[in-house]
Design an enzyme around this catalytic site. Sequence first.
Site, PDB file in Angstrom:
ATOM      1  N   ASP A 155       0.864  -1.186   0.000  1.00  0.00           N
ATOM      2  CA  ASP A 155       0.000   0.000   0.000  1.00  0.00           C
ATOM      3  C   ASP A 155       0.899   1.233   0.000  1.00  0.00           C
ATOM      4  OD1 ASP A 155      -2.404   1.571   0.238  1.00  0.00           O
ATOM      5  OD2 ASP A 155      -1.945   1.857   2.355  1.00  0.00           O
ATOM      6  N   SER A 156       0.298   2.371  -0.275  1.00  0.00           N
ATOM      7  CA  SER A 156       1.034   3.631  -0.204  1.00  0.00           C
ATOM      8  C   SER A 156       1.523   3.906   1.213  1.00  0.00           C
ATOM      9  CB  SER A 156       0.131   4.784  -0.638  1.00  0.00           C
ATOM     10  OG  SER A 156      -0.951   4.899   0.260  1.00  0.00           O
ATOM     11  N   CYS A 167      -4.597  -1.289  -1.970  1.00  0.00           N
ATOM     12  CA  CYS A 167      -4.736   0.152  -2.177  1.00  0.00           C
ATOM     13  C   CYS A 167      -5.650   0.367  -3.378  1.00  0.00           C
ATOM     14  CB  CYS A 167      -3.350   0.740  -2.441  1.00  0.00           C
ATOM     15  SG  CYS A 167      -3.360   2.491  -2.843  1.00  0.00           S
ATOM     16  N   GLU A 207      -1.786   8.165   8.574  1.00  0.00           N
ATOM     17  CA  GLU A 207      -0.349   7.842   8.547  1.00  0.00           C
ATOM     18  C   GLU A 207       0.333   8.300   9.838  1.00  0.00           C
ATOM     19  OE1 GLU A 207       1.951   6.401   6.110  1.00  0.00           O
ATOM     20  OE2 GLU A 207       0.035   5.519   5.551  1.00  0.00           O
ATOM     21  N   CYS A 218     -11.012   3.661   0.357  1.00  0.00           N
ATOM     22  CA  CYS A 218      -9.559   3.772   0.560  1.00  0.00           C
ATOM     23  C   CYS A 218      -9.226   2.898   1.751  1.00  0.00           C
ATOM     24  CB  CYS A 218      -9.186   5.226   0.833  1.00  0.00           C
ATOM     25  SG  CYS A 218      -7.493   5.448   1.447  1.00  0.00           S
ATOM     26  N   HIS A 220      -7.044   3.047   3.978  1.00  0.00           N
ATOM     27  CA  HIS A 220      -6.718   3.722   5.241  1.00  0.00           C
ATOM     28  C   HIS A 220      -7.975   3.961   6.098  1.00  0.00           C
ATOM     29  CE1 HIS A 220      -2.869   4.692   3.317  1.00  0.00           C
ATOM     30  NE2 HIS A 220      -2.430   5.180   4.455  1.00  0.00           N
TER      31      HIS A 220
END
Length: 281
Positions: free
Chosen positions: A27-28, A90, A168, A200, A202
């Site tokens: 994932d990012s 992602c 994050e 998403c 996240h």
Amino acid sequence: MHNYLQKNKQTNIKAIKANAIAIGVMDSGVGGLTVMQHIHRLLPHEHLNYVADSQYAPYGSLSPESITDRCFTIADFLIEQNVKALVVACNTATAASIQLMRAKYALPIIGMEPAVKPAALASKNGIIGVLATVGTLKSAQFAALLTNYGQDIQVHTQGCIGLVECIERGEIHAASTKALIAEYCAPLLEAGADTIVLGCTHYPFVRDVIQGVVGEGVTVIDTGEAVAKHLQATLEVQSLLTSTEEEADVLVWTNNTAAYRDAVIQQLWGDNAVVRRIALR
Ligand code: DGL
């Protein structure tokens, strides 16, 4: 396969064996850990090798070409670690790069997309909202998803600039994160959405905050469990499921250099992940 990771008892550092076989997840940043949690629950004996490309997050603000470059770099790394399958955990990277990845690599590659179809089925009033990155929302894949499953319903989309960055940093319960969520959910609620898609990976980390903002009457949907089941079915068909009953090793590679890095990963995943710094350029 049985000795994917061997603990070095003196240093407690785990050394990777040459015959390593694990599931690669990428994932990012830390968002894909929400998907990996479902994978770990469903396939508790599969070793997991995760890359958080946090230095380049959010992917939502990169061009599709740059995202594909990142995906290739990470996939090359994970394949060097001898993973047997790759989960692109992602939505943004899947939209930008999954076809190119499948053309380049031979191993099974599982992607993900916002759960528009399940949301359309779950909605009672036919009005759904999608929270996602701008990159996902403006992708051709998302347009195709709307063409296929969004024709008979109203779909309201909201790009959530800045939310990935909050997560994050591990700011799950911060007042500023809640304020951002409230701002992004407001237009969806005003439009009458009774179902909201977390588009998403996240966002499931702030699912409780989102649910609190939208109220219990609104159904909140994410795709982590469906992706885990799809992965299981794919591994089964290709005879790639592990036959061991060992406890799985969970390795998280990250290029994040921030001081809070390990604490955030342990907070989000739990305390049984081994976190390693990686310089993936
Ligand atoms: N977790 C990624 C996704 O699912 C976040 C993308 C980003 O970094 O912008 O879309």
